[in-house]
Structure formats: structure tokens, C-alpha cells
Design a protein around this motif. Structure first.
Motif, PDB file in Angstrom:
ATOM      1  N   VAL A 164       1.191  -1.394  -0.272  1.00 14.38           N
ATOM      2  CA  VAL A 164       0.389  -0.089  -0.110  1.00 14.38           C
ATOM      3  C   VAL A 164       0.577   1.116  -0.143  1.00 14.38           C
ATOM      4  CG1 VAL A 164       0.156   0.122   2.974  1.00 14.38           C
ATOM      5  CG2 VAL A 164      -1.934   0.648   1.034  1.00 14.38           C
ATOM      6  N   GLU A 165       1.968   1.417   0.811  1.00 10.40           N
ATOM      7  CA  GLU A 165       2.863   2.431   0.741  1.00 10.40           C
ATOM      8  C   GLU A 165       3.608   2.528  -0.758  1.00 10.40           C
ATOM      9  OE1 GLU A 165       2.758   0.742   4.591  1.00 10.40           O
ATOM     10  OE2 GLU A 165       3.432  -0.097   2.737  1.00 10.40           O
ATOM     11  N   ARG A 166       3.295   1.931  -1.240  1.00  9.58           N
ATOM     12  CA  ARG A 166       3.637   1.665  -2.999  1.00  9.58           C
ATOM     13  C   ARG A 166       3.121   2.285  -3.721  1.00  9.58           C
ATOM     14  NH1 ARG A 166       5.913  -2.764  -6.094  1.00  9.58           N
ATOM     15  NH2 ARG A 166       6.801  -1.188  -7.419  1.00  9.58           N
ATOM     16  N   ILE A 167       1.524   2.215  -3.976  1.00  3.42           N
ATOM     17  CA  ILE A 167       0.635   2.296  -4.891  1.00  3.42           C
ATOM     18  C   ILE A 167      -0.028   3.633  -4.333  1.00  3.42           C
ATOM     19  CG2 ILE A 167      -1.930   1.808  -4.297  1.00  3.42           C
ATOM     20  CD1 ILE A 167      -1.138  -1.478  -3.993  1.00  3.42           C
ATOM     21  N   VAL A 168       0.073   4.316  -3.262  1.00  5.24           N
ATOM     22  CA  VAL A 168      -0.077   5.574  -2.833  1.00  5.24           C
ATOM     23  C   VAL A 168       0.496   6.403  -3.045  1.00  5.24           C
ATOM     24  CG1 VAL A 168      -1.604   4.551  -1.009  1.00  5.24           C
ATOM     25  CG2 VAL A 168       0.559   5.538   0.044  1.00  5.24           C
ATOM     26  N   ALA A 169       1.937   6.332  -3.562  1.00  2.00           N
ATOM     27  CA  ALA A 169       2.715   6.382  -3.362  1.00  2.00           C
ATOM     28  C   ALA A 169       3.189   7.343  -5.296  1.00  2.00           C
ATOM     29  CB  ALA A 169       4.546   6.647  -3.210  1.00  2.00           C
ATOM     30  N   ALA A 208      -0.943   4.591   6.031  1.00  5.90           N
ATOM     31  CA  ALA A 208      -0.400   5.086   5.074  1.00  5.90           C
ATOM     32  C   ALA A 208      -0.720   5.790   3.680  1.00  5.90           C
ATOM     33  CB  ALA A 208      -0.142   3.583   3.487  1.00  5.90           C
ATOM     34  N   ALA A 209      -1.704   6.397   3.011  1.00  5.37           N
ATOM     35  CA  ALA A 209      -2.362   7.066   2.383  1.00  5.37           C
ATOM     36  C   ALA A 209      -2.910   8.476   3.320  1.00  5.37           C
ATOM     37  CB  ALA A 209      -3.986   7.224   2.024  1.00  5.37           C
ATOM     38  N   ARG A 210      -2.433   8.633   4.433  1.00  7.42           N
ATOM     39  CA  ARG A 210      -2.761  10.329   5.416  1.00  7.42           C
ATOM     40  C   ARG A 210      -1.188  10.473   5.189  1.00  7.42           C
ATOM     41  NH1 ARG A 210      -4.928  10.432  11.178  1.00  7.42           N
ATOM     42  NH2 ARG A 210      -4.940  12.492  10.438  1.00  7.42           N
ATOM     43  N   ALA A 211      -0.172   9.707   5.634  1.00  7.86           N
ATOM     44  CA  ALA A 211       1.513  10.000   5.869  1.00  7.86           C
ATOM     45  C   ALA A 211       1.849  10.548   3.816  1.00  7.86           C
ATOM     46  CB  ALA A 211       2.481   8.231   5.563  1.00  7.86           C
ATOM     47  N   ALA A 212       1.477   9.690   3.124  1.00  8.06           N
ATOM     48  CA  ALA A 212       1.425  10.505   1.588  1.00  8.06           C
ATOM     49  C   ALA A 212       0.777  11.134   1.286  1.00  8.06           C
ATOM     50  CB  ALA A 212       0.620   9.514   0.695  1.00  8.06           C
ATOM     51  N   GLY A 213      -0.177  12.017   2.256  1.00  5.30           N
ATOM     52  CA  GLY A 213      -1.036  13.323   1.414  1.00  5.30           C
ATOM     53  C   GLY A 213      -2.069  12.802   0.801  1.00  5.30           C
ATOM     54  N   LYS A 214      -2.993  11.483   1.107  1.00  2.00           N
ATOM     55  CA  LYS A 214      -4.116  11.024  -0.186  1.00  2.00           C
ATOM     56  C   LYS A 214      -4.657  11.065   0.953  1.00  2.00           C
ATOM     57  CE  LYS A 214      -0.177  10.358  -3.641  1.00  2.00           C
ATOM     58  NZ  LYS A 214      -0.461   9.910  -4.775  1.00  2.00           N
ATOM     59  N   PRO A 215      -6.337  11.102   0.246  1.00  2.00           N
ATOM     60  CA  PRO A 215      -7.513  10.631   1.092  1.00  2.00           C
ATOM     61  C   PRO A 215      -7.823   8.950   1.065  1.00  2.00           C
ATOM     62  CG  PRO A 215      -7.900  11.169  -0.941  1.00  2.00           C
ATOM     63  CD  PRO A 215      -6.603  11.994  -1.370  1.00  2.00           C
TER      64      PRO A 215
END
Length: 269
Positions: A164-169, A208-215
Motif C-alpha cells: 500500500v505504501e508504494r501504491i499510494v506513492a 499510509a494514505a494519510r502519510a502520502a497526503g492522499k485520502p
């Protein structure tokens, strides 16, 4: 002289502008009437589904037209992330896409290419023929098309949670939606959306999404789960579906007037 038109804000823009979690419901009946009823409910988002519902291009178009008069944001899920299907949905005027079963950053990158025109993607150019540009009544649509689209991908497997961390990036992925039902199945606990490992996977994905700045969005038809995920930072929570609401309400009528209470324990989505 033709009207010059503008498009509604995207789901990504709506979530970014809100100071509270947004709440929405699925429309799975392929009914423009049901979509309009849900659109007038006061909920924020109407999610029109074509993965597990009998929706074709014509019925999706009818639902988009039905909800356009209401202050809701329509999010549409195709059956899978095929570039041809995505092209057709975008040309219908779908601005907010939800792609199911995305398990890797590479899959996410492929979907991003499908929603963008060359040279940044592979979307076919047919805007003059399509509702997307309101038949060329949207000034500069071809140049600005990417800014009129929000792309969400679904995290609904144990593999996807691990990635998920790679996907949201991925640039061009505007947000994720976590599906606890399929996530539970992939973890070997089908039907157990409250299993600790499933809940942990949902919470990891939200963070993970919040850390990437995404909802991050999530399905949660049980109120306690909806409240938990909203408190954890989910920007959008899907809290019901037209077909489920109709099924349970009519069962309640039958229970009251005909047969008495039926056994509980039905699985939620």
C-alpha cells in the motif's frame, strides 16, 4: 451561440476542501431512480457500481444524469481496470473512477496511463464526440482533462496491503478505497470483516494514505466500524447500499406482519 460550461469539482477536490469525513452510499441496482433518491438523501457521495451490479454504459449514463442536479459527488466503479472500459467511462463523463483489485504500484501506474491523454498516457482522443467535454463546450478540455478526473484504486487483498505504501506513492493515484470484505477473504477469514488482522490492514492502509497526503476511503456498513475508521482518519466512509437497504427494510416488514423475526447473522458488505 453554444453555452460554455464548467465541470463539477472532483472527489479529490471535495475531500481536500472538507473539514469532516464524507459519507456515502452505493447504488448497485442499475436504477437511475434509486440513484436520484440516494443523491437527495443528504449524503456526500453516490458510488455507482458496475463490478458486482448489472450496469452497462447506458445505465451508468442515466444515473450520472439523474444525480447531476444534486450536491453530491458520483464515484463510479468499472468491473476492472481495462483501458478500453476506462476510456468509455471517461467519455461518458465519469470524473471519479474507482478501480477494483489493484495489488501493486505497477498496476496503479497502468491505470494512471489509461486515464491520461498522450504523451502522458494512452487514453484515446474522442472528446468532440463525448459527454466528458460536453461535446467540446468545456473550454480547453483536452489540455486540462487530467485535472477534471480523480482516480481512486481499491486496496482489497493482503498483497495490496503489503504494497500500500508504494501504491499510494504513485503519481496520478488520487486516493484509495479499502474493501474489508475482499481483504478478509484474501486473509482466509471470509465474512469476518472485524477480524483483528483485517482491521489492522484497513488501519495500516488509512495511515499510509494519510502519510502520502492522499485520502483514504473505506466500506463500513456497521456503524461502529464506520465510526472507528472515520476517527482513524478515513476521508470517506461508505455506509450503505441501495439494494441492502431495500432488502433489510422489506424483510423487516415481512417479519412484523407475516412470519415473525428471522435469524440474524447476515454478513455485511
Amino acid at each position: 451561440m453554444p453555452l460554455r460550461m464548467t465541470l463539477p469539482q472532483t472527489l479529490g477536490a471535495r475531500l481536500a476542501a472538507s473539514d469532516r469525513p464524507q459519507f456515502g452510499a452505493w447504488v448497485c441496482s442499475a436504477s437511475a431512480v434509486n440513484a436520484e433518491i440516494v443523491a437527495g438523501s443528504g449524503l456526500d457521495v453516490v458510488l455507482i457500481d458496475a463490478e458486482h451490479s448489472p450496469n452497462g454504459l447506458e445505465s451508468i449514463l442515466g444515473q450520472l444524469q439523474a444525480v447531476a442536479a444534486y450536491p453530491v459527488t458520483p464515484l463510479v466503479r468499472p468491473p476492472f481496470g481495462d483501458p478500453v472500459v476506462i476510456k468509455q467511462y471517461l467519455d461518458l463523463g465519469v470524473q471519479n473512477l474507482l478501480i477494483p483489485m489493484v495489488d501493486s504500484a505497477e498496476q496503479a501506474e497502468a491505470v494512471v496511463r489509461a486515464v491520461r491523454y498522450p504523451p502522458h498516457g494512452i487514453r484515446g482522443v474522442g472528446s468532440a464526440l463525448a459527454r466528458a467535454s460536453r461535446w467540446n463546450r468545456i473550454e480547453g478540455y483536452l489540455a486540462d482533462a487530467s485535472s477534471t478526473i480523480s482516480l481512486f484504486v481499491q486496496i482489497e487483498s493482503a498483497v495490496a496491503v503489503e504494497q500500500v505504501e508504494r501504491i499510494v506513492a504513485v503519481d496520478g493515484v488520487d486516493g484509495i478505497l479499502i474493501g474489508p470484505a475482499d481483504l478478509a477473504a484474501s486473509m482466509g477469514v471470509i465474512g469476518e470483516q472485524e477480524h483483528p488482522e483485517v482491521v489492522a490492514g484497513v488501519l495500516r492502509s488509512i495511515e499510509a494514505a494519510r502519510a502520502a497526503g492522499k485520502p483514504a476511503a473505506v466500506n463500513a456498513f456497521v456503524p461502529a466500524a464506520a465510526e472507528r475508521y472515520a476517527e482513524a482518519g478515513a476521508a470517506l466512509v461508505l455506509v450503505g447500499a441501495d439494494v441492502a437497504l431495500l432488502a433489510r427494510a422489506t424483510e423487516a416488514l415481512a417479519d412484523r406482519y407475516i412470519a415473525g423475526p428471522t435469524p440474524s447473522g447476515r454478513a455485511g458488505y
